[in-house]
Design an enzyme around this catalytic site. Structure first.
Site, PDB file in Angstrom:
ATOM      1  N   LYS A  17       0.919  -1.416  -0.268  1.00  0.00           N
ATOM      2  CA  LYS A  17       0.037  -0.176  -0.113  1.00  0.00           C
ATOM      3  C   LYS A  17       0.767   1.213  -0.135  1.00  0.00           C
ATOM      4  O   LYS A  17       0.782   2.194  -0.705  1.00  0.00           O
ATOM      5  CB  LYS A  17      -1.033   0.047   1.104  1.00  0.00           C
ATOM      6  CG  LYS A  17      -1.984  -1.016   1.085  1.00  0.00           C
ATOM      7  CD  LYS A  17      -3.145  -0.885   2.312  1.00  0.00           C
ATOM      8  CE  LYS A  17      -4.153  -2.045   2.243  1.00  0.00           C
ATOM      9  NZ  LYS A  17      -3.719  -3.401   2.189  1.00  0.00           N
ATOM     10  N   MET A  18       1.741   1.400   0.837  1.00  0.00           N
ATOM     11  CA  MET A  18       2.682   2.470   0.763  1.00  0.00           C
ATOM     12  C   MET A  18       3.710   2.514  -0.536  1.00  0.00           C
ATOM     13  O   MET A  18       3.989   3.378  -1.021  1.00  0.00           O
ATOM     14  CB  MET A  18       3.626   2.392   2.079  1.00  0.00           C
ATOM     15  CG  MET A  18       2.809   3.063   3.218  1.00  0.00           C
ATOM     16  SD  MET A  18       2.093   4.679   3.223  1.00  0.00           S
ATOM     17  CE  MET A  18       3.792   5.482   3.348  1.00  0.00           C
ATOM     18  N   GLY A 108      10.943   3.595   5.972  1.00  0.00           N
ATOM     19  CA  GLY A 108       9.343   3.696   6.476  1.00  0.00           C
ATOM     20  C   GLY A 108       8.971   2.533   7.407  1.00  0.00           C
ATOM     21  O   GLY A 108       8.000   2.571   7.886  1.00  0.00           O
ATOM     22  N   THR A 110       8.639  -0.218  10.099  1.00  0.00           N
ATOM     23  CA  THR A 110       9.047   0.133  11.475  1.00  0.00           C
ATOM     24  C   THR A 110       9.278  -1.275  12.003  1.00  0.00           C
ATOM     25  O   THR A 110       8.972  -2.204  11.242  1.00  0.00           O
ATOM     26  CB  THR A 110       7.977   0.594  12.170  1.00  0.00           C
ATOM     27  OG1 THR A 110       6.701  -0.061  12.095  1.00  0.00           O
ATOM     28  CG2 THR A 110       7.763   2.337  11.938  1.00  0.00           C
ATOM     29  N   HIS A 164      -4.113   0.895  14.097  1.00  0.00           N
ATOM     30  CA  HIS A 164      -3.614   0.544  13.033  1.00  0.00           C
ATOM     31  C   HIS A 164      -4.463  -0.259  12.146  1.00  0.00           C
ATOM     32  O   HIS A 164      -5.344  -0.999  13.052  1.00  0.00           O
ATOM     33  CB  HIS A 164      -2.309   0.304  12.789  1.00  0.00           C
ATOM     34  CG  HIS A 164      -1.335   1.499  12.874  1.00  0.00           C
ATOM     35  ND1 HIS A 164      -1.225   2.110  14.271  1.00  0.00           N
ATOM     36  CD2 HIS A 164      -0.642   2.247  12.159  1.00  0.00           C
ATOM     37  CE1 HIS A 164      -0.178   3.192  13.958  1.00  0.00           C
ATOM     38  NE2 HIS A 164       0.181   3.171  12.591  1.00  0.00           N
ATOM     39  N   LYS A 168      -0.930  -4.648   9.976  1.00  0.00           N
ATOM     40  CA  LYS A 168       0.531  -4.060  10.466  1.00  0.00           C
ATOM     41  C   LYS A 168       0.956  -5.146  11.439  1.00  0.00           C
ATOM     42  O   LYS A 168       0.274  -5.877  12.224  1.00  0.00           O
ATOM     43  CB  LYS A 168       0.387  -2.947  11.188  1.00  0.00           C
ATOM     44  CG  LYS A 168       1.316  -2.431  11.964  1.00  0.00           C
ATOM     45  CD  LYS A 168       1.178  -0.939  12.204  1.00  0.00           C
ATOM     46  CE  LYS A 168       2.333  -0.339  13.019  1.00  0.00           C
ATOM     47  NZ  LYS A 168       3.500  -0.076  11.920  1.00  0.00           N
ATOM     48  N   GLY A 174       6.091   2.032  15.469  1.00  0.00           N
ATOM     49  CA  GLY A 174       7.283   2.731  15.503  1.00  0.00           C
ATOM     50  C   GLY A 174       6.981   4.431  15.925  1.00  0.00           C
ATOM     51  O   GLY A 174       7.757   4.737  16.712  1.00  0.00           O
ATOM     52  N   THR A 175       5.920   5.002  15.680  1.00  0.00           N
ATOM     53  CA  THR A 175       5.418   6.262  15.976  1.00  0.00           C
ATOM     54  C   THR A 175       5.326   6.324  17.337  1.00  0.00           C
ATOM     55  O   THR A 175       5.708   7.168  17.773  1.00  0.00           O
ATOM     56  CB  THR A 175       4.213   6.631  15.006  1.00  0.00           C
ATOM     57  OG1 THR A 175       4.609   6.512  13.686  1.00  0.00           O
ATOM     58  CG2 THR A 175       3.900   8.016  15.285  1.00  0.00           C
TER      59      THR A 175
END
Length: 275
Positions: A17-18, A108, A110, A164, A168, A174-175
């Site tokens: 997706k990213m 990006g 994590t 999320h 995931k 990670g954020t």
């Protein structure tokens, strides 16, 4: 567009997706050129990545060989960049390989442990190769974290909830971990015990990060990426929340990171460090 050669970019995890959003953003950026798309899902191997993501042919076939793409990147006129949105199980090896080839990673994905990040930082410094590890590419999340740091000076109780999608792989995000680290850097211990707590079900009170900060993780279909930082004091609650409704919100941060990493000779952690 400047007279400088465009930045060669390969995307690892291109069909996720990213990864798809990154492919679109890079292919449309005048100062970048897409040179590779790496994906381990056999369904996409050999297909044109542009056709897969629906933006027309880009003449870049999807390969499952990262090493071959890294070799290709080394043959460009200017040093290439690898954008990695893969899986926590493979990201460490991916980044080490990129640094070894002199390709600058923008990460990006994590799930890297503190020990792995330190090892990559040492490796990048020895190689004089820039590397960016960004838990969250959203400008809004950076602003939330900065607001949380300011608020934490006046509140002694805080908990973090991160929400999320259910694909995931790692928890906490990670954020959320980075947010807790930023608060812990103040040298203040949060959530002083009022009573002796007993968890009737293990994990009911979430995980405990440094300085007593608790993090709770939720995974559900329908979510993308969301975070709340909730402060409490007698008679009041102060809540900071960031919601992602579309992954395109991350792309300005991704493009900024690609441009900035070409100027670095060591590892930098966090989007706020390059704004």
């Amino acid at each position: 567009m400047s007279n400088q050669s465009p930045i060669p970019v390969l995307v690892n995890g291109a069909c996720g997706k990213m990864g798809r959003e990154v492919i679109k953003a890079v292919s449309q950026a005048e100062d970048m050129t897409l040179i590779g798309a790496v994906e381990r899902n056999p369904e996409y191997i050999g297909q044109d990545i542009g056709e897969i993501i629906g933006c027309g042919p880009l003449e870049i076939p999807v390969l499952n060989d990262l090493q071959a793409n890294l070799v290709l990147a080394t043959q460009e006129k200017v040093q290439g960049v690898m954008v990695d949105f893969t899986h926590p199980d493979s990201v460490y090896d991916n980044v080490r390989s990129a640094i070894a080839y002199g390709v600058r990673p923008v990460v990006g994905t994590t799930g890297l442990s503190p020990e792995q990040i330190k090892d990559l930082a040492d490796f990048a410094e020895k190689a004089s190769t820039g590397c960016l590890i960004i838990p969250n590419f959203s400008i809004g999340m950076v602003l939330l974290q900065q607001a949380a740091v300011q608020a934490s000076k006046y509140f002694d109780h805080v908990e973090i909830i991160e929400l999320h999608h259910n694909q995931k792989a790692d928890a906490p995000s990670g954020t959320a971990i980075q947010t807790a680290q930023l608060l812990a850097e103040l040298g203040k211990t949060f959530n002083p015990a009022i009573v002796k707590e007993t968890e009737k079900l293990t994990g009911a009170r979430g995980s405990v990060a440094d300085e007593g900060i608790r993090i709770h993780s939720i995974r559900l279909p329908g979510l993308i990426a969301h975070q709340e930082v909730i402060f409490g004091a007698p008679g009041q609650i102060y809540t900071l929340r960031h919601d992602t409704s579309d992954r395109s919100c991350y792309m300005p941060g991704v493009l900024l990171a690609i441009r900035k990493v070409t100027q670095l000779k060591s590892l930098v952690y966090g989007l706020e460090k390059i704004l």
